[in-house]
Write a protein that holds these residues in place. Structure first.
Motif, PDB file in Angstrom:
ATOM      1  N   UNK A 339      37.541 -53.733  10.533  1.00  0.00           N
ATOM      2  CA  UNK A 339      38.214 -53.058  11.642  1.00  0.00           C
ATOM      3  C   UNK A 339      39.656 -53.519  11.785  1.00  0.00           C
ATOM      4  N   UNK A 340      39.943 -54.766  11.427  1.00  0.00           N
ATOM      5  CA  UNK A 340      41.317 -55.275  11.536  1.00  0.00           C
ATOM      6  C   UNK A 340      42.268 -54.581  10.579  1.00  0.00           C
ATOM      7  N   UNK A 341      41.748 -53.873   9.568  1.00  0.00           N
ATOM      8  CA  UNK A 341      42.628 -53.179   8.623  1.00  0.00           C
ATOM      9  C   UNK A 341      43.144 -51.864   9.177  1.00  0.00           C
ATOM     10  N   UNK A 342      42.514 -51.299  10.188  1.00  0.00           N
ATOM     11  CA  UNK A 342      42.908 -50.004  10.732  1.00  0.00           C
ATOM     12  C   UNK A 342      44.012 -50.223  11.763  1.00  0.00           C
ATOM     13  N   UNK A 343      45.157 -49.580  11.528  1.00  0.00           N
ATOM     14  CA  UNK A 343      46.319 -49.685  12.401  1.00  0.00           C
ATOM     15  C   UNK A 343      46.548 -48.354  13.122  1.00  0.00           C
ATOM     16  N   UNK A 344      47.297 -48.426  14.214  1.00  0.00           N
ATOM     17  CA  UNK A 344      47.621 -47.240  14.999  1.00  0.00           C
ATOM     18  C   UNK A 344      49.123 -47.019  14.961  1.00  0.00           C
ATOM     19  N   UNK A 345      49.533 -45.817  14.550  1.00  0.00           N
ATOM     20  CA  UNK A 345      50.947 -45.479  14.480  1.00  0.00           C
ATOM     21  C   UNK A 345      51.266 -44.223  15.264  1.00  0.00           C
ATOM     22  N   UNK A 346      52.517 -43.786  15.234  1.00  0.00           N
ATOM     23  CA  UNK A 346      52.899 -42.577  15.993  1.00  0.00           C
ATOM     24  C   UNK A 346      52.130 -41.338  15.567  1.00  0.00           C
TER      25      UNK A 346
END
Length: 432
Positions: A339-346
């Motif tokens: 789960x730590x690999x998933x990032x949130x961007x614009x």
């Protein structure tokens, strides 16, 4: 030798004004201040100090303290296929199937108590007794009245049979026969009433023995021996609670109802585990969903469920709060990443994908359920892809990365051997 006398200067000659003597001091001071200000401004702007080359200094860079040309150390993991359990965790209440306040159904003096507080009892066990003498007497009176009316009925029936015989012989009037018929019916009604009185008296006598309504455990006694109790007592005699089995009642969001009903309709058993109120330790793990409520609570948008537990060790205590972990379903052979690999961007969710040349590519992904530290990747990655899980602060597309090797555990024997060898070498070395 010149014997001419020295001529003193004329007393009236003009001297330089004081302002003209000090103006150059003020000018020098202003120049010094400007030089100092200029030096400070250029140092804040990053101008290299004398003797230090721009961009040098052993890889030091004022933007984050590192040279962007050097590889960035990161932690990585690999996307792989696996199973993802879909688990719902909700606050629950431990609810017994039966909690009964044992009350007396008649009035009388409590003459006997047959239980101790906290005792396990079976359904039908006699818990207490009320003085039965008044109710025994009432039963005997009802039985006596019944016997009297039954005898009167038999006599009336015999008379009716004789009158009917005489009537066929035309020896008596029909009216006498009809009157005797009604008399028989009256005694029949009286006997039927007496039977009801006997049954009521017998029931009251039975109520003198207060019995356990269910299997369970009795709590603290509410009435002491010798008290006069009535059917209207609010507190009752004792509270009995059924402990085995025990149920857990909790609610799940209505969005999970289709999956829930589909699984139950297919005959699946949905396991439920009970954890303590802090959700840190399991209390019972052998539960399963037994019933679903018939409607959604419109105020919360949830539906209630009941899970049953054998509770043989009695760790589930009635009315206690717990956390219910419902395993709703399990997704098999899905792509998982930490789960730590998933990032949130614009533009949404993405991961930092590590390309074969150890450079970074920003890859948009679509995710599924999460749990146990992993997240399902519905699209955007393939099995075997490497993704960054830690050290993403300075990453950009095309950034060169390096993955530090995990430190090996030191061998204490090798360390001791190396230290001893060094000491021996130092002791045997002779000066030149």
């Amino acid at each position: 030798m010149d014997d001419r006398p020295t001529v003193p200067p004329a007393s009236g000659a003009p001297s330089p004004p004081p302002r003209r003597r000090r103006w150059w001091l003020w000018a020098l001071l202003i120049v010094i201040v400007l030089l100092i200000a200029y030096a400070l401004l250029h140092r804040r702007a990053g101008t290299p100090a004398p003797g230090q080359q721009a961009g040098g200094g052993g890889g030091w860079h004022r933007n984050g303290g590192q040279n962007p040309d050097q590889p960035q150390p990161v932690t990585a993991d690999t996307a792989k296929l696996g199973d993802m359990p879909i688990e719902i965790t909700q606050i629950a209440t431990v609810t017994p199937l039966a909690t009964v306040t044992v009350r007396s159904l008649i009035s009388g003096y409590l003459v006997k108590i047959n239980f101790t507080e906290g005792q396990e009892v079976k359904r039908g066990d006699i818990l207490a007794e009320i003085d039965p003498r008044l109710y025994q007497a009432a039963l005997e009176q009802a039985q006596g009245t019944l016997a009297k009316d039954q005898a009167s009925l038999k006599q009336a029936q015999v008379d009716l049979a004789r009158y009917q015989l005489l009537g066929r012989q035309k020896s008596i009037q029909q009216q006498t026969i009809d009157d005797q018929t009604y008399t028989v019916q009256q005694y029949q009604g009286a006997v039927r009433y007496d039977l009801g009185q006997v049954a009521q008296a017998q029931t009251n006598l039975d109520y003198c023995h207060i019995r356990a309504p269910v299997d369970g455990r009795v709590g603290l006694r509410q009435v002491d021996l010798g008290n006069y109790i009535t059917a209207g007592d609010t507190n009752g005699l004792v509270i009995e609670t059924q402990l085995k089995p025990m149920s857990l009642i909790f609610a799940i969001p209505q969005s999970n109802i289709p999956t829930l009903m589909s699984r139950l309709g297919a005959g699946a058993t949905l396991p439920v585990s009970a954890y303590n109120a802090a959700d840190t330790a399991a209390i019972a793990t052998d539960g399963a969903v037994s019933n679903v409520d018939t409607q959604v609570d419109t105020t919360t948008g949830t539906v209630k469920l009941r899970a049953m537990f054998p509770n043989t060790d009695e760790k589930l205590f009635p009315s206690a709060f717990a956390n219910a972990h419902l395993l709703l379903d399990t997704l098999h052979d899905v792509l998982l990443v930490p789960t730590s690999a998933v990032q949130t961007g614009p533009s949404g969710l993405f991961v930092y994908l590590i390309k074969p040349d150890d450079t970074i590519e920003i890859r948009d992904v679509t995710t599924g359920p999460s749990g146990a530290g992993n997240t399902v990747i519905a699209s955007g990655l393939a099995s075997g892809d490497r993704v960054v899980t830690d050290g993403t602060d300075h990453l950009r597309a095309g950034t060169k990365i390096t993955i530090p090797a995990a430190p090996k555990a030191a061998d204490p024997n090798a360390q001791q051997h190396h230290t001893g060898h060094r000491h021996r070498s130092g002791g045997d070395q002779q000066p030149n």
